[in-house]
Design an enzyme around this catalytic site. Sequence first.
Site, PDB file in Angstrom:
ATOM      1  N   HIS A 155     -13.114  18.287   1.238  1.00  0.00           N
ATOM      2  CA  HIS A 155     -12.888  19.328   0.393  1.00  0.00           C
ATOM      3  C   HIS A 155     -14.181  20.209   0.072  1.00  0.00           C
ATOM      4  CE1 HIS A 155      -9.294  17.174  -0.377  1.00  0.00           C
ATOM      5  NE2 HIS A 155      -9.763  16.000  -1.212  1.00  0.00           N
ATOM      6  N   ASP A 161     -12.871  11.463   5.372  1.00  0.00           N
ATOM      7  CA  ASP A 161     -13.207  10.036   5.246  1.00  0.00           C
ATOM      8  C   ASP A 161     -12.057   9.198   5.043  1.00  0.00           C
ATOM      9  OD1 ASP A 161     -12.503  11.097   2.786  1.00  0.00           O
ATOM     10  OD2 ASP A 161     -14.556  10.663   1.706  1.00  0.00           O
TER      11      ASP A 161
END
Length: 484
Positions: free
Chosen positions: A81, A236
């Site tokens: 993000h 991740d």
Amino acid sequence: MYLGIDLGTSGVKAMLIGDDQAVVGSASSKEVTTTRLHDGWSEQDPADWIRAMEEAIAGLRSAHPDAFSAVRGIGLSGHMHGATLLDADDKVLRPCIMWNDTRSYREAAALDADPRFRKITGNIVFPGFTAPKLAWVKNNEPDIFAKVRWVLLPKDYLRLWLAGEHLSEMSDSAGTSWLDTGARKWSSELLAATGLDESQMPGLVEGTAPAGTLRPELAAKWGLREGIVIAGGAGDNAASACGMGTVREGTAFVSLGTSGVLFAANARYLPNPESAVHAFCHALPDTWHQMGVILSATDALNWHARVTGASAADLTKELGDTLKTPSHVTFLPYLSGERTPHNDATIRGAFLGLGHEADRTVLTQAVLEGVAFAIRDSLEALKSAGTALTRVTAIGGGSRSRYWLKSIATALGLPVDLPADGDFGAAFGAARLGLIAATGANPTDILTPPATAETIHPEAALSAAYEDAYQRYRRLYPAIRAAY
């Protein structure tokens, strides 16, 4: 040999695996500094990521020089993000606005009110996502916005430095609020709604596909052959799923890291934005995943440790290994706001039910239970989105606490599996993706789960007490919401 590089919130980890996927070694950088200039802000300097990556690689080369020189593929993982803004010369325009930065909550609400965003992306526009951050920059830093030539996600800034390519992949890009998640492509319509176009976005590949090669000058500097393939990689959580083999329908893990994640793999696209569940592309082609995300998991325990002046390990040790009946003290872990299920950037945490008997041990117990109940919120959200789980595997630093795992198993009403000794996190998943991209191996043959060392079952004798405590926990959010 295959190299996995994971850009975490606190630093970079580099890992080497062999053709047999055995871990040869790993090394980590020193902590990367996060700057918080104002309430709700969180920024990092991308130059620090490069320094941290070089530091981790130097440590790995020093410890395993022969193995490192045999690297044939590289995979990347990183926190999602983040808005990394570059000009036409690939110069960073401002510090990266991080995943846990919530300043753009007004812009997020405005974009989310446009029905096209939920319809096309399958997700709420959360304040932590990338698109509202660009809207914030446009509104508050127009001179910088006017210079934006490229918008890159954090791990893809590492790729630019490693390979000179402006490329990304599906799992990370699904967290921007610009991806058509079902079609696995950028939405020109949503980009235009934030004053951007597709030419400012990186090209897209699948996480298992080649996405650039290591620059010759870096290959020479590190003693590597030229032409080493860099995989698309993954955000991740998807990278951790690749490390854990959570790629098949019905498999799931709970991650107790800085944030908390309940992640479930899906064979089809199952959006349900009203539940505040994230519906993202997985790192494999034609695969998706759902996840509930809480913003403070071990972050909540670490906050409690700072306040009390004790280490997190000592605090959990004081509880022992025997699960206790929930006390009357309830902790709401909303230290940075909350995503699933509330989508509330401005809510803040609280202890409720304090009495004279509430010593440090009671407060620690409440913190662990509060995080467990927040994860239960994510489980309920996944159920409403059409995903039923029968068990989960625990990963992340918080999974070292047996007490916490017992609390989570009992709060969820699900068995929690502990993998056999080994590091199966995002760096391992990234290395696996590097192997697949370099060799063309079948992803499902490589991305297998580890053996289970132990299973922690819910404690039936405490299930009713935990259910009562969870229902109390659920009633408290709307009660304190009125105060904000």
